[in-house]
Design a protein around this motif. Structure first.
Motif: not given
Length: 275
Positions: A162-167, A172-175, A182-189, A217-221
């Protein structure tokens, strides 16, 4: 999301992500040095909140954040301080050890902060957004719906989604939870860089931050441990006012208790983090 949100626009170059400074001036000084060594501008240094917390130097820590110019959102501690509340708003269980400890460190922090520092904390937004490597990114403390919500690696995706949907965000970077993951699912991080004010319950006095960057040209962390003068932090905390248990954690890297942790994270106490 009816709360205050600041859009930082498009960001390029390396970004340094961290949270939970917890009044740990020595850790913040060490992290600022890392940013300078990596030529990361203050505008690309992002804190997930809780600048103020368990350690001995709330005033000095807030002033360093202010003068450094790193970006931050409100943590639940700052929200409570802004409201003049009598507790930290950490959502600890009433009567728990964490709740009892908060009755020591929160009024201590509240008593040490100057009007200038409190005025600075009032400028912090609830959320930050920015575009990075073509991805919309939102910075939250606990979650978009509850600043004090504990979300861990083991928290099911249904609570994160829901955090991805709301925004309408890709990242999402969280504390708040105190542990890096980290967790990736359905292209969301979902990325929690960890906190720099307290160890991650892994048996090491080091603390954690993360680096976001664009490569080819790709995001890494990447997650990184931070070495700092934890012995000085421990000495300053051993002042007869702050919880001695937290001062011991600074040295041992082991939390006094795992009351807030789900079973999976609790079982990992003292184990080396693999991120």
């Amino acid at each position: 999301m009816d709360n205050k949100t600041i859009d930082l626009g498009k960001r390029t170059g390396k970004m340094l992500l961290f949270g939970g400074v917890y009044s740990n001036l020595q850790a913040l000084e060490a992290l600022k040095t890392i940013a300078e060594d990596l030529s990361i501008s203050p505008e690309n240094c992002i804190c997930t909140g809780d600048i103020v917390g368990y350690c001995a130097q709330p005033e000095e820590t807030v002033q360093l954040m202010k003068h450094w110019g790193a970006k931050s959102i409100l943590g639940n501690v700052e929200e409570q301080l802004n409201e003049g509340a009598n507790d930290c708003g950490c959502d600890f269980t009433a009567g728990s050890r964490c709740d009892s400890f908060s009755k020591l460190w929160y009024p201590y922090a509240q008593s040490k902060l100057s009007k200038d520092s409190l005025d600075y904390l009032k400028t912090l937004p609830d959320f930050l957004t920015f575009d990075y490597a073509g991805k919309k990114t939102t910075v939250v403390h606990g979650s978009t719906s509850l600043i004090s919500e504990f979300i861990f690696k083991s928290t099911v995706w249904e609570f994160k989604k829901p955090n991805f949907e709301a925004t309408e965000s890709d990242i999402i970077i969280a504390g708040h939870c105190g542990l890096p993951f980290n967790e990736t699912k359905d292209t969301k991080l979902w990325l929690n860089p960890g906190v720099i004010g307290m160890p991650a319950n892994d048996g090491s006095p080091n603390v954690w931050y993360a680096i976001l960057e664009e490569k080819n040209n790709a995001l890494t962390f990447s997650h990184h441990p931070l070495e700092y003068d934890y012995k000085l932090t421990n000495t300053l905390m051993s002042n007869g006012i702050l919880p001695e248990a937290y001062a011991k954690t600074i040295l041992s890297g082991i939390w006094d208790n795992t009351e807030i942790l789900p079973q999976k994270e609790s079982a990992m106490q003292g184990l080396t983090l693999v991120l």
